[in-house]
Design a protein around this motif. Structure first.
Motif, PDB file in Angstrom:
ATOM      1  N   GLU A 177       0.848  -1.198   0.000  1.00  0.00           N
ATOM      2  CA  GLU A 177       0.000   0.000   0.000  1.00  0.00           C
ATOM      3  C   GLU A 177       0.885   1.251   0.000  1.00  0.00           C
ATOM      4  N   ALA A 233      -1.804  -1.833  -4.338  1.00  0.00           N
ATOM      5  CA  ALA A 233      -2.837  -0.810  -4.552  1.00  0.00           C
ATOM      6  C   ALA A 233      -2.454  -0.048  -5.817  1.00  0.00           C
ATOM      7  N   HIS A 246      -7.907   0.427  -4.458  1.00  0.00           N
ATOM      8  CA  HIS A 246      -7.752   0.825  -3.052  1.00  0.00           C
ATOM      9  C   HIS A 246      -9.121   0.985  -2.351  1.00  0.00           C
ATOM     10  N   ALA A 284     -10.597  -2.342  -1.628  1.00  0.00           N
ATOM     11  CA  ALA A 284      -9.826  -2.968  -0.538  1.00  0.00           C
ATOM     12  C   ALA A 284     -10.336  -2.483   0.821  1.00  0.00           C
ATOM     13  N   VAL A 334      -5.137  -4.595   1.359  1.00  0.00           N
ATOM     14  CA  VAL A 334      -4.715  -4.775  -0.044  1.00  0.00           C
ATOM     15  C   VAL A 334      -4.381  -6.247  -0.294  1.00  0.00           C
TER      16      VAL A 334
END
Ligand code: KG4
Ligand code: ZN
Length: 354
Positions: A7, A78, A110, A113, A319
């Protein structure tokens, strides 16, 4: 299957490992202290910091988990929406790792997620209504499965978290100020008539928070000396000033929470037949929002899925988890995976494994 999550979409650098049983290990480094000096995220500083910190976190993650890079089957990263330079740091690292180890690559949305994150700890019953409230986004989505989302409504201007942060800035709290506003607000009862519930007298599922921010700014300007003169020094305020400021914070949080509640309730009427309500993103850590959504779910007889606060804000575990769910469907990306900057829709452009 061992899946690494990366991330780097904004100002948190994160890496995490998940397997079929859940989270194995994670490492997270926040840049909040660097950006708080500037009152917001400085993109150039953010990507330089990701570049500096990511390899160190990755080495540390492997050491803590006892895994080697070659044990990783899937690298999930991401890929947006986010700050382009920051995303590119994570994506380049992910591609390099895949090239070196033959792991498969999955680019993760993202925003999805965030909404899937609580699935790390409890099962999400699909179809589900997802309310994502973060610093950059306020989205209502119908989640048919972990890889099939339909966007139903979104903010037309500021995101809910942005509204909290701008309000907090006006009150001279450090960036990102949502958490400080939440904490001080807990000291007082809200005044439901202090701030408007904006953009609710319509029949759509979109949001607007910029008017609320202006209403707060006007309220603060009318009351001279209400906010601390030194950033974050609420303790320096006279008791009655502190009580007033706490009431402003509580009333502001209630106005945001009520607005989210009205539109979420409306979305539930529209979609019908969902089995759960997921509320995720940084603002899902807000105590007033959590209370409002708990009440709504109870009234509706719906299962409410609320991640614990650490899973609400940006992290790599979410993620890795979203990447794992995508890989389990046989969906992957090639090394031509592209970053998607803020404001653009992330395409569901996976390729099915041959
Ligand atoms: O999801 P997130 O970590 O990052 C983005 O993807 O944007 O959300 C960060 C946002 C910030 O605006 C922050 O102020 C807000 O979430 N936030 C809160 C709270 N904790 C974080 N807002 C209100 N109350 C909180 N307790
Ligand atoms: Zn986020």
């Amino acid at each position: 299957m061992l899946c690494l999550g990366i991330e780097t979409s904004c100002d948190e650098t994160g890496v995490a490992l998940v397997n079929a049983s859940g989270l194995v290990a994670e490492r997270l480094a926040s840049q909040a202290d660097i950006h708080s000096l500037f009152g917001g995220v400085v993109p150039e500083l953010a990507c330089r910091e990701h570049l500096r910190v990511l390899p160190v976190l990755f080495a540390d993650l492997l050491e803590r988990s006892g895994a080697s890079a070659r044990d990783i089957d899937v690298v999930a990263v991401a890929r947006g929406p986010g700050l382009l330079g920051s995303l590119l740091v994570g994506i380049s690292f992910a591609k390099g790792l895949c090239l070196a180890t033959q792991a498969r690559l999955v680019g993760v949305n993202h925003l999805w997620a965030h909404l899937l994150a609580p699935g790390l700890e409890e099962e999400i019953a699909f179809p589900s209504l997802g309310l994502l409230v973060s610093g950059g986004h306020t989205h209502l989505s119908l989640m048919r499965s972990a890889v099939d989302f339909e966007l139903l409504g979104r903010t037309l201007d500021d995101a809910a978290g942005e509204a909290f942060d701008k309000a907090a800035k006006k009150m001279n709290f450090p960036y990102p100020g949502g958490r400080f506003l939440d904490e001080l607000g807990r000291e007082a009862d809200p005044d439901p008539s202090m701030f408007p519930r904006a953009y609710v007298d319509n029949d759509n599922l979109d949001f607007s928070f910029s008017g609320l921010k202006t209403a707060l700014a006007q309220h603060v300007d009318r009351q001279g000396g209400l906010v601390p003169s030194v950033m974050g020094q609420v303790a320096s305020l006279a008791p009655e000033r502190r009580a007033h400021l706490a009431r402003v914070c509580a009333s502001f949080a209630l106005a945001v929470a009520d607005t989210l509640l009205i539109k979420t309730d409306r979305a539930l009427d529209r979609v019908g037949g969902v089995r759960s309500l997921v509320v995720a993103g940084g603002v899902a850590a807000n105590s007033t929002v959590r209370q409002a959504m708990t009440g709504l779910a109870r009234r509706r007889g719906l299962h409410l899925v609320l991640p614990r606060p650490e899973l609400c804000t940006d992290n790599a575990a979410m993620v890795a988890h979203a990447g794992m769910l995508t890989a389990q469907q046989g969906l992957f990306h090639g090394l031509d995976l592209e970053a998607v900057p803020r404001g653009r829709i992330v395409p569901p452009d996976w390729k099915r494994a041959g």
